[in-house]
Design a protein around this motif. Structure first.
Motif, short mmCIF file in Angstrom:
data_model
loop_
_atom_site.label_atom_id
_atom_site.label_comp_id
_atom_site.label_asym_id
_atom_site.label_seq_id
_atom_site.Cartn_x
_atom_site.Cartn_y
_atom_site.Cartn_z
N ILE A 112 8.39 64.03 32.16
CA ILE A 112 9.73 63.59 32.56
C ILE A 112 10.52 64.70 33.26
O ILE A 112 11.73 64.62 33.38
CB ILE A 112 10.52 63.05 31.35
CG1 ILE A 112 10.87 64.18 30.38
CG2 ILE A 112 9.77 61.95 30.65
CD1 ILE A 112 11.84 63.72 29.29
N GLY A 113 9.83 65.74 33.71
CA GLY A 113 10.53 66.72 34.54
C GLY A 113 10.55 68.14 34.04
O GLY A 113 11.16 69.01 34.67
N PHE A 114 9.92 68.41 32.91
CA PHE A 114 9.85 69.79 32.42
C PHE A 114 8.60 70.48 32.98
O PHE A 114 7.59 69.82 33.25
CB PHE A 114 9.82 69.83 30.89
CG PHE A 114 11.15 69.56 30.25
CD1 PHE A 114 11.98 70.61 29.90
CD2 PHE A 114 11.58 68.26 30.03
CE1 PHE A 114 13.22 70.37 29.31
CE2 PHE A 114 12.81 68.01 29.45
CZ PHE A 114 13.63 69.07 29.09
N TYR A 115 8.70 71.77 33.17
CA TYR A 115 7.55 72.53 33.62
C TYR A 115 7.61 73.93 32.99
O TYR A 115 8.65 74.37 32.51
CB TYR A 115 7.51 72.63 35.15
CG TYR A 115 8.69 73.35 35.76
CD1 TYR A 115 8.61 74.70 36.12
CD2 TYR A 115 9.89 72.69 36.00
CE1 TYR A 115 9.68 75.37 36.69
CE2 TYR A 115 10.97 73.34 36.55
CZ TYR A 115 10.86 74.68 36.90
OH TYR A 115 11.94 75.33 37.45
N LYS A 116 6.48 74.58 33.00
CA LYS A 116 6.37 75.86 32.30
C LYS A 116 5.99 76.97 33.29
O LYS A 116 5.11 76.80 34.13
CB LYS A 116 5.32 75.77 31.19
CG LYS A 116 5.21 77.01 30.32
CD LYS A 116 4.10 76.86 29.27
CE LYS A 116 4.46 75.81 28.24
NZ LYS A 116 3.45 75.75 27.14
N VAL A 117 6.69 78.11 33.18
CA VAL A 117 6.39 79.29 33.98
C VAL A 117 6.37 80.49 33.05
O VAL A 117 7.38 80.80 32.40
CB VAL A 117 7.43 79.51 35.10
CG1 VAL A 117 7.12 80.81 35.87
CG2 VAL A 117 7.47 78.33 36.05
N ASP A 118 5.21 81.15 32.96
CA ASP A 118 5.07 82.33 32.08
C ASP A 118 5.55 82.02 30.65
O ASP A 118 6.34 82.76 30.07
CB ASP A 118 5.85 83.53 32.65
CG ASP A 118 5.30 83.99 33.99
OD1 ASP A 118 4.09 83.80 34.22
OD2 ASP A 118 6.09 84.50 34.80
N GLU A 119 5.10 80.87 30.15
CA GLU A 119 5.42 80.45 28.79
C GLU A 119 6.88 80.06 28.59
O GLU A 119 7.29 79.75 27.47
CB GLU A 119 5.03 81.54 27.77
CG GLU A 119 3.55 81.87 27.75
CD GLU A 119 2.69 80.64 27.53
OE1 GLU A 119 3.03 79.86 26.62
OE2 GLU A 119 1.70 80.45 28.26
N LYS A 120 7.66 80.07 29.68
CA LYS A 120 9.05 79.63 29.59
C LYS A 120 9.15 78.20 30.14
O LYS A 120 8.52 77.88 31.16
CB LYS A 120 9.98 80.55 30.37
CG LYS A 120 10.11 81.94 29.76
CD LYS A 120 11.12 82.78 30.54
CE LYS A 120 11.29 84.16 29.90
NZ LYS A 120 12.27 85.00 30.66
N VAL A 121 9.92 77.38 29.46
CA VAL A 121 10.03 75.97 29.84
C VAL A 121 11.34 75.73 30.59
O VAL A 121 12.41 76.18 30.16
CB VAL A 121 9.97 75.06 28.60
CG1 VAL A 121 10.15 73.60 29.00
CG2 VAL A 121 8.63 75.24 27.88
N PHE A 122 11.24 75.03 31.71
CA PHE A 122 12.40 74.71 32.54
C PHE A 122 12.43 73.20 32.80
O PHE A 122 11.41 72.52 32.68
CB PHE A 122 12.34 75.46 33.88
CG PHE A 122 12.26 76.95 33.75
CD1 PHE A 122 13.41 77.72 33.74
CD2 PHE A 122 11.03 77.59 33.64
CE1 PHE A 122 13.35 79.11 33.62
CE2 PHE A 122 10.95 78.97 33.52
CZ PHE A 122 12.10 79.74 33.51
N SER A 123 13.62 72.72 33.17
CA SER A 123 13.74 71.30 33.52
C SER A 123 14.02 71.16 35.01
O SER A 123 14.69 72.00 35.61
CB SER A 123 14.88 70.64 32.73
OG SER A 123 16.13 71.18 33.11
N ASN A 124 13.47 70.11 35.59
CA ASN A 124 13.67 69.83 37.01
C ASN A 124 14.37 68.48 37.13
O ASN A 124 13.81 67.44 36.78
CB ASN A 124 12.32 69.80 37.73
CG ASN A 124 12.47 69.56 39.23
OD1 ASN A 124 12.97 68.54 39.65
ND2 ASN A 124 12.03 70.53 40.02
N GLU A 125 15.61 68.51 37.58
CA GLU A 125 16.42 67.29 37.62
C GLU A 125 15.85 66.25 38.59
O GLU A 125 15.97 65.05 38.38
CB GLU A 125 17.87 67.60 37.98
CG GLU A 125 18.07 68.30 39.32
CD GLU A 125 18.00 69.82 39.21
OE1 GLU A 125 18.54 70.48 40.12
OE2 GLU A 125 17.41 70.33 38.25
N GLY A 126 15.22 66.73 39.66
CA GLY A 126 14.62 65.80 40.62
C GLY A 126 13.47 65.03 40.02
O GLY A 126 13.32 63.82 40.23
#
Length: 231
Positions: free
Chosen positions: A8-22
């Motif tokens: 539903i729009g979350f992604y992970k970079v270097d074990e950190k989780v971020f949300s993508n509103e698009g």
């Protein structure tokens, strides 16, 4: 975090989780039919376009999170994805809403009075209502309506037929007459009951009350836009 959040729009970079509103907006529109018209949201549910406030849409968005795992949703996510949802929602002109006055949206389908035929429910009709009853598919006895018309007409057969045709004319919304009609009879003869019945059939959304002495007032007549009956 539940792996379903990555759908539903979350992604992970270097074990950190971020949300993508698009990506969340794309997911939201994949599970809900939504349009945006005249600064308002509508969601297609139960075979009609239901008007929703911003708060209701935000609640539906939050439910997307809670259905996966309660406690993950944060206000910061809403502040990011809600403006995107507003931007991404298909824009529909107000004139398209209830664009076919000669059609009525029943529980069991759509009746087209112009061609006297039943149709399947269809999103493109852009109905913002659905009647809370079904239409008979066959001719059925209507003893209560018959009694009302007989009382109104005082058993005058010609008037009886006229009232039945008038009822069909009002409900069909196929307008060819430049007239207004006045019910005049003794007290307790069913006039108010008849008007209440027509209002119930059409729903209050399509009925307006405008005094006769205000019918030439263009500002008052604005209340008649989109109405099928003025009482």
């Amino acid at each position: 975090m539940n792996n379903k959040f990555f759908d539903i729009g979350f992604y992970k970079v270097d074990e950190k989780v971020f949300s993508n509103e698009g990506l969340f907006s794309k997911y939201f529109f994949s599970i809900h039919d939504v349009i945006y018209c005249n600064n308002s949201f509508y969601i297609y549910e139960d075979n009609y376009w239901s008007l929703k406030t911003d708060l209701e849409i935000k609640k539906i968005c939050k439910d997307c999170f809670d259905e996966i795992e309660i406690g993950v949703w944060k206000l910061i996510y809403e502040n990011k994805y809600f403006p995107t949802i507003k931007t991404d929602a298909p824009q529909v002109q107000e004139k398209l809403l209830n664009q076919y006055p000669y059609k009525m949206n029943f529980q069991n389908g759509v009746y087209n009075f112009k061609i006297a035929s039943f149709e399947e429910h269809c999103k493109e009709n852009y109905f913002t209502y659905i009647l809370d009853y079904s239409l008979f598919s066959d001719i059925n006895p209507t003893p209560c309506f018959d009694l009302l018309i007989e009382t109104l007409s005082n058993n005058n057969k010609e008037l009886d037929n006229f009232l039945r045709m008038l009822t069909a004319y009002i409900v069909s919304s196929v307008k060819t007459e430049q007239k207004f009609y006045m019910l005049k009879s003794r007290g307790n003869s069913g006039k108010s009951t008849y008007i209440n019945l027509i209002t119930k059939i059409l729903t209050q959304n399509f009925v307006s009350s405008i005094p006769l002495n205000k019918l030439e007032d263009r500002f008052t007549l604005s209340e008649a836009v989109g109405k099928k009956l003025i009482v």
